[in-house]
Design an enzyme around this catalytic site. Structure first.
Site, PDB file in Angstrom:
ATOM      1  N   TRP A 101      26.600  18.931 -71.070  1.00 45.56           N
ATOM      2  CA  TRP A 101      25.240  18.666 -71.554  1.00 45.56           C
ATOM      3  C   TRP A 101      24.651  19.827 -72.328  1.00 45.56           C
ATOM      4  O   TRP A 101      23.947  19.632 -73.319  1.00 45.56           O
ATOM      5  CB  TRP A 101      24.329  18.238 -70.401  1.00 45.56           C
ATOM      6  N   ASP A 171      17.104  22.547 -68.999  1.00 47.71           N
ATOM      7  CA  ASP A 171      17.376  21.149 -68.681  1.00 47.71           C
ATOM      8  C   ASP A 171      17.709  21.118 -67.185  1.00 47.71           C
ATOM      9  O   ASP A 171      18.758  21.600 -66.763  1.00 47.71           O
ATOM     10  CB  ASP A 171      18.569  20.676 -69.525  1.00 47.71           C
ATOM     11  N   LYS A 195      18.025  10.481 -62.563  1.00 48.31           N
ATOM     12  CA  LYS A 195      19.003  11.100 -61.666  1.00 48.31           C
ATOM     13  C   LYS A 195      18.403  11.264 -60.273  1.00 48.31           C
ATOM     14  O   LYS A 195      18.962  10.821 -59.297  1.00 48.31           O
ATOM     15  CB  LYS A 195      19.440  12.471 -62.201  1.00 48.31           C
TER      16      LYS A 195
HETATM   17  C1  LIG Z   1      21.920  12.730 -67.724  1.00 51.01           C
HETATM   18  C2  LIG Z   1      21.676  14.028 -68.349  1.00 51.01           C
HETATM   19  C3  LIG Z   1      21.247  14.145 -69.677  1.00 51.01           C
HETATM   20  C4  LIG Z   1      21.012  12.943 -70.553  1.00 51.01           C
HETATM   21  O1  LIG Z   1      19.889  12.258 -70.101  1.00 51.01           O
HETATM   22  P1  LIG Z   1      19.295  11.015 -70.891  1.00 51.01           P
HETATM   23  O2  LIG Z   1      18.084  10.697 -70.096  1.00 51.01           O
HETATM   24  O3  LIG Z   1      20.329   9.938 -70.872  1.00 51.01           O
HETATM   25  O4  LIG Z   1      18.974  11.451 -72.281  1.00 51.01           O
HETATM   26  C5  LIG Z   1      21.023  15.417 -70.179  1.00 51.01           C
HETATM   27  N1  LIG Z   1      21.197  16.507 -69.424  1.00 51.01           N
HETATM   28  C6  LIG Z   1      21.607  16.428 -68.153  1.00 51.01           C
HETATM   29  C7  LIG Z   1      21.785  17.685 -67.363  1.00 51.01           C
HETATM   30  C8  LIG Z   1      21.856  15.194 -67.579  1.00 51.01           C
HETATM   31  O5  LIG Z   1      22.275  15.118 -66.310  1.00 51.01           O
END
Ligand SMILES: *Cc1c(COP(=O)(O)O)cnc(C)c1O
Length: 371
Positions: A101, A171, A195
């Site tokens: 990511w 993130d 998540k």
């Molecule tokens: C799932 C995830 C993403 C992508 O998330 P979306 O909501 O599908 O854009 C980005 N970064 C991390 C760490 C993730 O777990």
């Protein structure tokens, strides 16, 4: 049969909040309206949103000079929204690449600025992450971006780097609310909801006030942090259902004892699986001990064929969504707050018996043949 869901996202939610949503589905608190039918500008929805944001502020102890923004576009959207808003006239931003990511985040940011990769983990080699003194940090960077937990690789950072005056933008999507988090160490952090928090559709951004006013002129209004902050996120229609569910989740976390309790549970769940992996040669976790994720346990089996069989047999036992990320392969068990201790115990037991059934030491199979 009980179904245990280890999905990486959208993911398992506590049954208590699903039941509450079910009870309130047709009539939210005597309004005669479902939350799904309420204008986002209406009084009842205003109350839902205020309660959700104030629960989150309590849970994380968010300092007064940080804004909570509720957005759409997912964490992937933030990969662009962050540079558009936070370059503030600067030309370059630092990116720590620890896996799938954060690599996507850096790739996306290239459209807006020079991205300086301070260090980059390679597949199954995390050495570059370990020695911060060897990182190529730029003291003039607009910000330093990192991903606290790599959902696809099962890699979690244990410490935040020292970036001096350069604000850390993180993130935190896949470990948000799974342990205490010191908001003031970050310039901004973001998480998409699906998540650990709620169904998909909502992205939560927590941002320090002094970083708000530098958006590039091309920034879409709906993704302009300052515009959102000035309008309590009400720039266009909000993902109302996801915000409502997030509010229920925040209250649930609080009722369960808060983030330190979530942290203890996460550790306990992860340790349960990693100890099975470490005690059986049959399973291999490609991630070094000191970077193993508490929310996404990734491991491989001796062959692809065995992995396929593992997934099929697990599913027969009600253990579902264990397939690893498409780009990485293998097996992945996501252990977010909605995944119970019982679910993880059931998976650990299954892993032990599957290893026993499939991995007969050569001597014992000879013995069996002789009998
Ligand atoms: C799932 C995830 C993403 C992508 O998330 P979306 O909501 O599908 O854009 C980005 N970064 C991390 C760490 C993730 O777990």
């Amino acid at each position: 049969m009980t179904i245990y869901n280890f999905a990486a996202g959208p993911a398992s939610l506590p049954p208590e909040i699903l039941r509450q949503a079910q009870e309130e589905l047709l009539d939210w608190r005597g309004t005669g309206l479902s939350v799904m039918e309420m204008p986002f500008t209406s009084a009842p929805f205003k109350q839902i949103m205020e309660e959700a944001v104030s629960s989150l502020r309590d849970l994380l102890n968010i300092p007064w000079n940080y804004h909570v923004l509720l957005m759409q576009g997912g964490a992937y959207g933030q990969f662009s929204i962050v540079p558009m808003n936070l370059l503030r006239g600067k030309k370059s931003a630092d990116y720590l690449v620890s896996g799938h990511w954060s690599r996507r985040a850096a790739d996306e940011a290239k459209k807006y600025c020079k991205t300086n990769i301070v260090a980059e983990a390679k597949a199954n080699n995390l050495e570059a992450l370990r020695d911060e003194s060897s990182w190529k940090k730029n003291p003039d960077a607009a910000y330093f971006h990192l991903t606290t937990n790599e959902t696809a690789d099962g890699v979690q950072l244990q410490n935040l780097p020292d970036t001096g005056d350069v604000p850390i933008i993180a993130d935190v999507t896949s470990d948000f609310l799974t342990a205490p988090l010191g908001v003031s160490k970050f310039g901004a952090l973001y998480a998409s909801a699906q998540k650990n928090v709620a169904p998909s559709g909502l992205t939560i951004v927590i941002i320090r006030e002094d970083l708000l006013n530098g958006a590039m002129p091309i920034t879409p209004t709906v993704f302009n942090y300052q515009r959102l902050a000035e309008n309590t996120s009400k720039v266009n229609t909000l993902p109302t259902w996801s915000i409502y569910m997030a509010g229920l989740m925040f209250q649930w976390v609080m009722k369960e004892g808060g983030l330190s309790v979530m942290g203890e549970r996460s550790q306990k769940k992860a340790e349960m699986l990693y100890s099975v992996i470490d005690e059986h040669d049959f399973y291999t976790c490609p991630v070094d001990q000191d970077f193993r994720s508490q929310t996404n346990t990734c491991f491989i089996l001796p062959t692809k064929r065995l992995e396929k069989e593992f997934l099929t047999k697990a599913e027969e036992k009600g253990l579902v969504n264990l397939r690893g990320h498409g780009a990485i392969g293998g097996i992945r068990a996501s252990l977010y707050n909605g995944v119970s201790l019982e679910a993880v115990e059931t998976l650990a037991d299954f892993m032990i018996s599957f290893a026993k059934a499939k991995h007969k030491p050569k001597t014992s199979s000879k013995l069996e043949a002789a009998v």
